[in-house]
Design an enzyme around this catalytic site. Structure first.
Site, PDB file in Angstrom:
ATOM      1  N   ASN A 296      36.709  48.629  72.119  1.00 40.99           N
ATOM      2  CA  ASN A 296      37.063  47.304  72.635  1.00 40.99           C
ATOM      3  C   ASN A 296      35.874  46.806  73.451  1.00 40.99           C
ATOM      4  O   ASN A 296      35.660  47.264  74.571  1.00 40.99           O
ATOM      5  CB  ASN A 296      38.322  47.441  73.498  1.00 40.99           C
ATOM      6  CG  ASN A 296      38.699  46.154  74.200  1.00 40.99           C
ATOM      7  OD1 ASN A 296      38.142  45.091  73.916  1.00 40.99           O
ATOM      8  ND2 ASN A 296      39.648  46.243  75.120  1.00 40.99           N
ATOM      9  N   TRP A 297      35.116  45.882  72.855  1.00 36.73           N
ATOM     10  CA  TRP A 297      33.913  45.404  73.553  1.00 36.73           C
ATOM     11  C   TRP A 297      34.240  44.408  74.661  1.00 36.73           C
ATOM     12  O   TRP A 297      33.369  44.030  75.434  1.00 36.73           O
ATOM     13  CB  TRP A 297      32.941  44.781  72.544  1.00 36.73           C
ATOM     14  CG  TRP A 297      32.145  45.804  71.771  1.00 36.73           C
ATOM     15  CD1 TRP A 297      32.340  47.155  71.754  1.00 36.73           C
ATOM     16  CD2 TRP A 297      31.025  45.547  70.919  1.00 36.73           C
ATOM     17  NE1 TRP A 297      31.402  47.756  70.949  1.00 36.73           N
ATOM     18  CE2 TRP A 297      30.586  46.792  70.414  1.00 36.73           C
ATOM     19  CE3 TRP A 297      30.344  44.397  70.514  1.00 36.73           C
ATOM     20  CZ2 TRP A 297      29.500  46.926  69.540  1.00 36.73           C
ATOM     21  CZ3 TRP A 297      29.263  44.516  69.635  1.00 36.73           C
ATOM     22  CH2 TRP A 297      28.842  45.773  69.159  1.00 36.73           C
ATOM     23  N   LYS A 298      35.485  43.950  74.713  1.00 35.33           N
ATOM     24  CA  LYS A 298      35.893  42.973  75.737  1.00 35.33           C
ATOM     25  C   LYS A 298      34.921  41.785  75.741  1.00 35.33           C
ATOM     26  O   LYS A 298      34.443  41.403  74.683  1.00 35.33           O
ATOM     27  CB  LYS A 298      35.998  43.653  77.113  1.00 35.33           C
ATOM     28  CG  LYS A 298      36.855  44.912  77.054  1.00 35.33           C
ATOM     29  CD  LYS A 298      37.190  45.473  78.411  1.00 35.33           C
ATOM     30  CE  LYS A 298      38.035  46.726  78.240  1.00 35.33           C
ATOM     31  NZ  LYS A 298      38.518  47.268  79.488  1.00 35.33           N
TER      32      LYS A 298
ATOM     33  N   HIS B 267      46.759  43.712  75.711  1.00 34.54           N
ATOM     34  CA  HIS B 267      45.909  44.494  76.618  1.00 34.54           C
ATOM     35  C   HIS B 267      46.249  44.112  78.061  1.00 34.54           C
ATOM     36  O   HIS B 267      46.569  42.963  78.339  1.00 34.54           O
ATOM     37  CB  HIS B 267      44.433  44.205  76.317  1.00 34.54           C
ATOM     38  CG  HIS B 267      43.511  45.132  77.031  1.00 34.54           C
ATOM     39  ND1 HIS B 267      43.209  44.988  78.363  1.00 34.54           N
ATOM     40  CD2 HIS B 267      42.866  46.242  76.613  1.00 34.54           C
ATOM     41  CE1 HIS B 267      42.396  45.974  78.728  1.00 34.54           C
ATOM     42  NE2 HIS B 267      42.174  46.746  77.684  1.00 34.54           N
TER      43      HIS B 267
ATOM     44  N   GLU C 152      44.493  43.508  80.500  1.00 36.01           N
ATOM     45  CA  GLU C 152      43.690  42.398  81.038  1.00 36.01           C
ATOM     46  C   GLU C 152      44.258  41.053  80.582  1.00 36.01           C
ATOM     47  O   GLU C 152      44.188  40.069  81.316  1.00 36.01           O
ATOM     48  CB  GLU C 152      42.216  42.588  80.632  1.00 36.01           C
ATOM     49  CG  GLU C 152      41.602  43.744  81.424  1.00 36.01           C
ATOM     50  CD  GLU C 152      40.471  44.475  80.730  1.00 36.01           C
ATOM     51  OE1 GLU C 152      39.927  43.960  79.737  1.00 36.01           O
ATOM     52  OE2 GLU C 152      40.143  45.594  81.178  1.00 36.01           O
TER      53      GLU C 152
ATOM     54  N   GLU D 155      47.582  52.717  77.746  1.00 36.74           N
ATOM     55  CA  GLU D 155      46.441  52.534  78.638  1.00 36.74           C
ATOM     56  C   GLU D 155      46.943  52.307  80.063  1.00 36.74           C
ATOM     57  O   GLU D 155      47.302  51.178  80.424  1.00 36.74           O
ATOM     58  CB  GLU D 155      45.621  51.311  78.208  1.00 36.74           C
ATOM     59  CG  GLU D 155      45.059  51.407  76.811  1.00 36.74           C
ATOM     60  CD  GLU D 155      43.841  50.516  76.650  1.00 36.74           C
ATOM     61  OE1 GLU D 155      42.780  51.049  76.300  1.00 36.74           O
ATOM     62  OE2 GLU D 155      43.928  49.318  76.907  1.00 36.74           O
TER      63      GLU D 155
ATOM     64  N   GLY E   4      38.481  51.311  83.047  1.00 39.64           N
ATOM     65  CA  GLY E   4      37.221  50.929  83.678  1.00 39.64           C
ATOM     66  C   GLY E   4      36.999  51.521  85.052  1.00 39.64           C
ATOM     67  O   GLY E   4      36.115  51.082  85.786  1.00 39.64           O
TER      68      GLY E   4
ATOM     69  N   SER F 172      39.066  54.916  80.462  1.00 35.61           N
ATOM     70  CA  SER F 172      37.971  55.800  80.892  1.00 35.61           C
ATOM     71  C   SER F 172      37.751  56.994  79.969  1.00 35.61           C
ATOM     72  O   SER F 172      37.383  58.080  80.437  1.00 35.61           O
ATOM     73  CB  SER F 172      38.183  56.253  82.338  1.00 35.61           C
ATOM     74  OG  SER F 172      38.152  55.127  83.219  1.00 35.61           O
TER      75      SER F 172
ATOM     76  N   GLY G 270      36.814  51.302  75.909  1.00 42.98           N
ATOM     77  CA  GLY G 270      36.128  50.106  76.367  1.00 42.98           C
ATOM     78  C   GLY G 270      34.647  50.375  76.597  1.00 42.98           C
ATOM     79  O   GLY G 270      33.842  50.372  75.669  1.00 42.98           O
ATOM     80  N   GLY G 271      34.296  50.660  77.847  1.00 40.78           N
ATOM     81  CA  GLY G 271      32.893  50.802  78.235  1.00 40.78           C
ATOM     82  C   GLY G 271      32.080  51.726  77.344  1.00 40.78           C
ATOM     83  O   GLY G 271      30.940  51.400  76.967  1.00 40.78           O
TER      84      GLY G 271
END
Ligand code: PGA
Length: 249
Positions: free
Chosen positions: A9-11, A93, A95, A163, A169, A209, A230-231
Site C-alpha cells: 500500500n503506497w498510500k 483502510h 486512514e 490492521e 506506521g 509495521s 505500507g512503508g
C-alpha cells in the site's frame, strides 16, 4: 489451499520516479509463489499496470466510490480503477475511516461496487489502542467485519486485512499471540456467517509495521495468509525480503 498474498500500500507516496522501484521489484519476483499486489496512488495506476503487465505483480487502487459514475468531484469509481489496470482495491483502510469518516456501511457499499467491476476487495479492519486497552478488540473487529462485508463475499472476490490502528506506521506490532487471537476469531466469524468453504478460501492478511525483520514470525502465525504492507512496500529492497519470507512460510 489459500494462495499467500503480499500486498503493498503506497498510500499518498510516489511520483513517476517511483515506477523505477516497481520495475526493480518486478525483476526480482519471477519465481514468486505468493500472489503479489502493489496499490499505487491513482495517478500512477495505469503506468504501473503497463509496467507490470505479464509479470507476477498485480496493481491495485486504494479506495473507490460506491457509485459507478456521477457528480462526485475528486472521486474514482471501481470501473475507472479497473479500466486503468487495477485488479484489486483496498477498502476501509483505517486512514480512510479516520480522515474521511468512512463507516463500515460505506465500506460495504464500496465493496459491492468493487465486485461489480470485477475487482478483489481488500477490506481492512482494526482496533484503536484505546479499544485494545479496554478489552474490546474482538467485538470491534467482529462488528467491522459484519458490517463491512456484504452478502456474496467469497474467497475469490474478498481479502480481509487485520490492521490494528496503533500498529500502522508506528513500528509497534502486536504480540504473535494477539495476532493469532484476532485471525482465529476472524476465520471463525467467516465460517459462522458464510460457511466453511468460503472461510477456508478467504485470505486473512496482517498489516501494521510489517518489516523484513518481523515478517517470517508473523507469517508463521495461525491463520495469517500474508500481509498488507505500507512503508516497507515503497522500496523493492524492503518488500522483496518480505515476499521471500512469505514464499518460504
Ligand atoms: P505500515 O502500513 O506497514 O506502514 O505500518 C500498513 C498499512 O497501513 O497498510
Amino acid at each position: 489451499m489459500r494462495q499467500k498474498m503480499a500486498a503493498g500500500n503506497w498510500k499518498m507516496n510516489g511520483t513517476s520516479a517511483a515506477l523505477a522501484e516497481l520495475e526493480t521489484l518486478i525483476q526480482g519476483q519471477h519465481a514468486a509463489t505468493s500472489e503479489l499486489l502493489i496499490c499505487t496512488p491513482a495517478t500512477l495506476l495505469s503506468r504501473a499496470a503497463e509496467l507490470a503487465a505479464d509479470s507476477p505483480v498485480a496493481i491495485g487502487g486504494q479506495d473507490c466510490h460506491a457509485a459507478t459514475s456521477g457528480a462526485h468531484t475528486g472521486d474514482l469509481s471501481s470501473d475507472m480503477l479497473k479500466d486503468a489496470g487495477a485488479t484489486a482495491v483496498i477498502l476501509g483502510h483505517s486512514e480512510r475511516r479516520a480522515d474521511h469518516s468512512e463507516t463500515s456501511e460505506d465500506v460495504a457499499a464500496k465493496t459491492k461496487s468493487a465486485w461489480s467491476a470485477g475487482l478483489i476487495a481488500i477490506v481492512c479492519l482494526g482496533e484503536t489502542l484505546a479499544e485494545r486497552e479496554s478489552g474490546d478488540t474482538l467485538s470491534v473487529v467482529g462488528n467491522q467485519l459484519a458490517a463491512s462485508l456484504p452478502d456474496g463475499a467469497t474467497g475469490q472476490n474478498t481479502v480481509i486485512a487485520y490492521e490494528p490502528v496503533w500498529a500502522i506506521g508506528t513500528g509497534k506490532v502486536p504480540s504473535l499471540a494477539q495476532i493469532a487471537e484476532v485471525h482465529d476469531f476472524l476465520r471463525q466469524a467467516l465460517t459462522t456467517r458464510f460457511g466453511t468453504e468460503m472461510a477456508d478460501a478467504t485470505r486473512l492478511l496482517y498489516g501494521g509495521s510489517v518489516k523484513p525483520g518481523n515478517a517470517a514470525e508473523i507469517f508463521a502465525t495461525s491463520n495469517v495468509d500474508g500481509a498488507l504492507v505500507g512503508g516497507a512496500s515503497l522500496k523493492a529492497a524492503d518488500f522483496s525480503p518480505i515476499i521471500a519470507a512469505l514464499d518460504a512460510s
